[in-house]
Design a protein around this motif. Sequence first.
Motif, mmCIF file in Angstrom:
data_model
loop_
_atom_site.group_PDB
_atom_site.id
_atom_site.type_symbol
_atom_site.label_atom_id
_atom_site.label_comp_id
_atom_site.label_asym_id
_atom_site.label_seq_id
_atom_site.Cartn_x
_atom_site.Cartn_y
_atom_site.Cartn_z
ATOM 1 N N ASP A 138 -41.089 -24.087 46.510
ATOM 2 C CA ASP A 138 -40.628 -24.992 45.457
ATOM 3 C C ASP A 138 -39.132 -25.249 45.558
ATOM 4 N N VAL A 139 -38.398 -24.246 46.052
ATOM 5 C CA VAL A 139 -36.941 -24.343 46.129
ATOM 6 C C VAL A 139 -36.472 -23.818 47.481
ATOM 7 N N ARG A 151 -30.273 -31.226 45.102
ATOM 8 C CA ARG A 151 -31.037 -32.451 44.879
ATOM 9 C C ARG A 151 -32.463 -32.070 44.526
ATOM 10 N N THR A 152 -33.023 -32.806 43.565
ATOM 11 C CA THR A 152 -34.389 -32.561 43.113
ATOM 12 C C THR A 152 -35.298 -33.679 43.602
ATOM 13 N N ILE A 157 -36.844 -28.567 45.022
ATOM 14 C CA ILE A 157 -35.389 -28.610 44.965
ATOM 15 C C ILE A 157 -34.801 -28.075 46.265
ATOM 16 N N VAL A 158 -33.774 -28.757 46.770
ATOM 17 C CA VAL A 158 -32.952 -28.237 47.863
ATOM 18 C C VAL A 158 -31.567 -28.007 47.275
ATOM 19 N N MET A 159 -31.024 -26.807 47.485
ATOM 20 C CA MET A 159 -29.775 -26.475 46.811
ATOM 21 C C MET A 159 -28.869 -25.601 47.665
ATOM 22 N N THR A 185 -34.814 -26.414 37.197
ATOM 23 C CA THR A 185 -33.480 -26.972 37.056
ATOM 24 C C THR A 185 -32.466 -26.056 37.726
ATOM 25 N N VAL A 186 -31.316 -26.633 38.071
ATOM 26 C CA VAL A 186 -30.214 -25.883 38.672
ATOM 27 C C VAL A 186 -28.962 -26.125 37.844
ATOM 28 N N GLU A 187 -28.326 -25.047 37.435
ATOM 29 C CA GLU A 187 -27.028 -25.128 36.765
ATOM 30 C C GLU A 187 -25.961 -24.648 37.740
#
Length: 219
Positions: A138-139, A151-152, A157-159, A185-187
Motif C-alpha cells: 500500500d505504501v 504522492r498518493t 502512496i509513494v513517499m 495519509t502522510v503528514e
Amino acid sequence: MRVAVISDVHANRVALDAVLADMPDVDGMVCAGDVVGYNPWPAECVAELRRREVPTVMGNHDRAVAAGSSFRFNSMAAAGVEYARERLDEEAMEWLSELPTERTEFGGRVKLVHGHPADPDRYTYPDEFAPELLEDEDVLVLGHTHVQGHRTFDGGIVMNPGSVGQPRDGDHRAAYAILDLDEMTVEERRVDYDVDAVVDAVEEAGLPERIGTRLYDGQ
C-alpha cells in the motif's frame, strides 16, 4: 495505525534526538536507510535504532561502512565512512552488515527501500514518484535523495520522509513523516535543532568542515 517514518539519519544525533522529542504517539517506526555517514555520532545513532528495534533497510553509506569501501564517494562521504568504521563496535557493524536492501512491514502493507525498488543506489526524487513503483504494498517508502515528498495514487502512496540528519531540499530543519495506515495519509514534519552544536562537533572530530556548515542551508 500511525507509523513514524525516518530516513538518512547520517550519524546526526542532535537532529535524531530532536525528531524523537517532536514525534507524537505512534504504533511503530521504520527507517529507509543511511543511519551512518557524514556526521560524528554513528555509534549513538545505531544504538538508538537498535534499542528501539526500528525496522531498517541498508543505505549506501551503511553498506560502505559495513563493507569497508567508499568507492565513488566524495571526500566528505569517504571521511564519514572511515570515521564510522573506527567508532562502531563489532555488534554495531554486524547489525549494519545484516540490514536488508528491501523489507516489508505491517502485514506487507509498507515496503521499505533506500533508493529505488529496482536499484538501491538510484536517486528517485518526488517528481519521479509514479504508480508503477508500487507493487503489492500500500505504501512504498524511499530515502536516499534527502528530499521530502509524497504522492498518493489509486494504488497507494509513494513517499520519502526526507532526511533527519542532512536535508537537501533547502530547509535546514530535520525531516520525518507520520504515516496513517488507516486513513492512508502522510503528514510531513520538520523540526528545528541545534545546527551550531553539530558544526562544532564536526570540527572537533576532525571531519571536513563542509559536512557541518552545509547543514545551515539544507543542502
